[in-house]
Design an enzyme around this catalytic site. Structure first.
Site, PDB file in Angstrom:
ATOM      1  N   ARG A 236       0.839  -1.192   0.000  1.00  0.00           N
ATOM      2  CA  ARG A 236       0.000   0.000   0.000  1.00  0.00           C
ATOM      3  C   ARG A 236       0.877   1.244   0.000  1.00  0.00           C
ATOM      4  O   ARG A 236       1.895   1.312   0.695  1.00  0.00           O
ATOM      5  CB  ARG A 236      -0.933   0.014   1.227  1.00  0.00           C
ATOM      6  CG  ARG A 236      -2.150  -0.895   1.084  1.00  0.00           C
ATOM      7  CD  ARG A 236      -3.091  -0.371   0.010  1.00  0.00           C
ATOM      8  NE  ARG A 236      -4.315  -1.138  -0.113  1.00  0.00           N
ATOM      9  CZ  ARG A 236      -4.514  -2.138  -0.951  1.00  0.00           C
ATOM     10  NH1 ARG A 236      -3.520  -2.536  -1.738  1.00  0.00           N
ATOM     11  NH2 ARG A 236      -5.678  -2.752  -1.023  1.00  0.00           N
ATOM     12  N   ASP A 260       4.957  -0.095  -6.855  1.00  0.00           N
ATOM     13  CA  ASP A 260       3.710  -0.418  -7.556  1.00  0.00           C
ATOM     14  C   ASP A 260       2.506   0.278  -6.933  1.00  0.00           C
ATOM     15  O   ASP A 260       1.443   0.326  -7.538  1.00  0.00           O
ATOM     16  CB  ASP A 260       3.475  -1.934  -7.546  1.00  0.00           C
ATOM     17  CG  ASP A 260       2.280  -2.345  -8.384  1.00  0.00           C
ATOM     18  OD1 ASP A 260       2.242  -1.987  -9.577  1.00  0.00           O
ATOM     19  OD2 ASP A 260       1.380  -3.023  -7.851  1.00  0.00           O
ATOM     20  N   GLU A 265      -3.689   7.497  -4.470  1.00  0.00           N
ATOM     21  CA  GLU A 265      -3.951   7.019  -5.827  1.00  0.00           C
ATOM     22  C   GLU A 265      -5.310   7.515  -6.306  1.00  0.00           C
ATOM     23  O   GLU A 265      -6.301   7.445  -5.583  1.00  0.00           O
ATOM     24  CB  GLU A 265      -3.895   5.491  -5.872  1.00  0.00           C
ATOM     25  CG  GLU A 265      -2.495   4.952  -5.657  1.00  0.00           C
ATOM     26  CD  GLU A 265      -2.421   3.441  -5.665  1.00  0.00           C
ATOM     27  OE1 GLU A 265      -1.306   2.913  -5.728  1.00  0.00           O
ATOM     28  OE2 GLU A 265      -3.483   2.783  -5.591  1.00  0.00           O
ATOM     29  N   HIS A 297      -0.074   0.056  -9.861  1.00  0.00           N
ATOM     30  CA  HIS A 297      -0.826  -0.849  -8.985  1.00  0.00           C
ATOM     31  C   HIS A 297      -1.264  -2.102  -9.746  1.00  0.00           C
ATOM     32  O   HIS A 297      -2.438  -2.461  -9.785  1.00  0.00           O
ATOM     33  CB  HIS A 297      -2.048  -0.132  -8.399  1.00  0.00           C
ATOM     34  CG  HIS A 297      -2.453  -0.668  -7.064  1.00  0.00           C
ATOM     35  ND1 HIS A 297      -2.772   0.138  -6.002  1.00  0.00           N
ATOM     36  CD2 HIS A 297      -2.590  -1.938  -6.613  1.00  0.00           C
ATOM     37  CE1 HIS A 297      -3.098  -0.609  -4.944  1.00  0.00           C
ATOM     38  NE2 HIS A 297      -2.990  -1.873  -5.297  1.00  0.00           N
TER      39      HIS A 297
END
Length: 331
Positions: A236, A260, A265, A297
């Protein structure tokens, strides 16, 4: 029985249709993210499936109650963007998919670690930014088998990451609040996170984005890590202070990163149909660094994972709607 799925990507559609046909359930889908406004599309449906990183807030659950929809079934693991207190207040059952394919995420974490470690970003930069294509001393990497990997979090995904890194010959240490018991894996637990920062050449994160984990990796953490260390985050974004990470990379306090997941976001990040240009200054800054690989992600994204995410989410919904015991209740 009617089910609607939100924020559906093109790759999910075949699995959604197959599940509906197999179970003889009417299933429709929307490409929109779920909020109190788009919820209007769910009028007349019995349950909702969704996958997104933006919040499921109190207003959404209040509107669901008014519409008589009593269940939200996530197609992912993370619950950090769900107001579970509000869901309970309005009588909305929330489920998730805790085990859709741990190996998919772990494999991607290892992929990022290998790519950063072997200077793939430097090679890409030379060709695509400089227009050159030749051997360079800057491309020299290190064998994973000569390094110590620190895995933070030893749940389902962390366990798979340990298996893969040890398979490559790395020495693996791990820190986790809960320990694996009767594990056949060859690794050693350390007493605290600082031990990982002190010892690890590669730090691989697999912990949830709960408030207590926010910015565990901050300015002080980066100063403590080895200057030759690499950070991998497929967990996260909130775990890592992005501003501090960029500063540490610019100052050479750590050697590289594979990222990632990022803080804050946007809905657009999960919109597979988007053609919007990147404006996030953190993403742009990281993308220009040859010692960083930044991805949207996508660590979870394998055919096995997508199929399981759809099937388990919809199975959870069907259990509730037919009055059976519901699996995977959010906690």
């Amino acid at each position: 029985m009617k089910i609607i799925a939100y924020n559906v990507r093109d790759d999910e559609i075949p699995f959604i249709k197959a599940w509906g046909e197999h179970n003889e359930v009417e299933v429709d889908y929307s490409i929109d993210t779920l909020n109190s406004e788009t919820l209007k599309q769910a009028q007349g449906y019995d349950g909702i499936s969704c996958l997104q990183t933006i919040p499921y807030d109190e207003e959404l659950f209040a509107e669901m109650k008014k519409m008589g929809i009593t269940m939200l079934s996530l197609r992912n693991v993370g619950l950090d963007n769900v107001d579970l207190v509000a869901a309970k207040k309005y009588g909305i059952v929330v489920t998730n998919v805790p085990d859709y394919s741990p190996a998919s995420i772990a494999e991607f974490a290892v992929t990022l670690a290998l790519a950063v470690n072997r200077k793939v970003g430097y090679m890409y930069y030379q060709l695509h930014e400089l227009g050159e294509f030749h051997f360079s001393a800057d491309f020299m990497g290190k064998l994973i088998s000569n390094q110590t990997v620190g895995v933070v979090g030893t749940g389902r995904i962390g366990k798979e990451a340990i298996r893969m890194f040890t398979g490559l010959g790395a020495k693996v240490i791990a820190y986790s609040k809960s320990h694996l018991t009767d594990s056949e894996l060859n690794f050693t637990y350390v007493d605290n996170l600082e031990d990982v920062m002190d010892q690890a050449d590669i730090i691989d994160l697999h912990i949830p984005g709960v408030p207590e984990n926010e910015h565990l990796f901050d300015e002080a953490a980066f100063k403590r890590m080895k200057s030759s260390a690499i950070l991998i985050n497929t967990a996260r974004g909130s775990i890592v202070d992005t501003t501090a990470l960029i500063a540490a990379l610019e100052r050479g306090e750590i050697a590289g990163a594979g990222i990632d997941t990022l803080e804050d976001e946007s809905a657009d990040l999960q919109n597979s149909r988007s053609t919007a240009q990147v404006t996030d200054h953190n993403v742009l800054a990281l993308s220009k660094m040859p010692n960083v690989i930044v991805t949207p992600h996508s660590a979870f994204h394998t055919d096995e994972a997508v199929m399981n995410m759809v099937n388990i989410s919809f199975n959870n919904l069907m259990q509730k709607l037919i009055g059976s015991e519901v699996n995977n209740l959010a906690k």
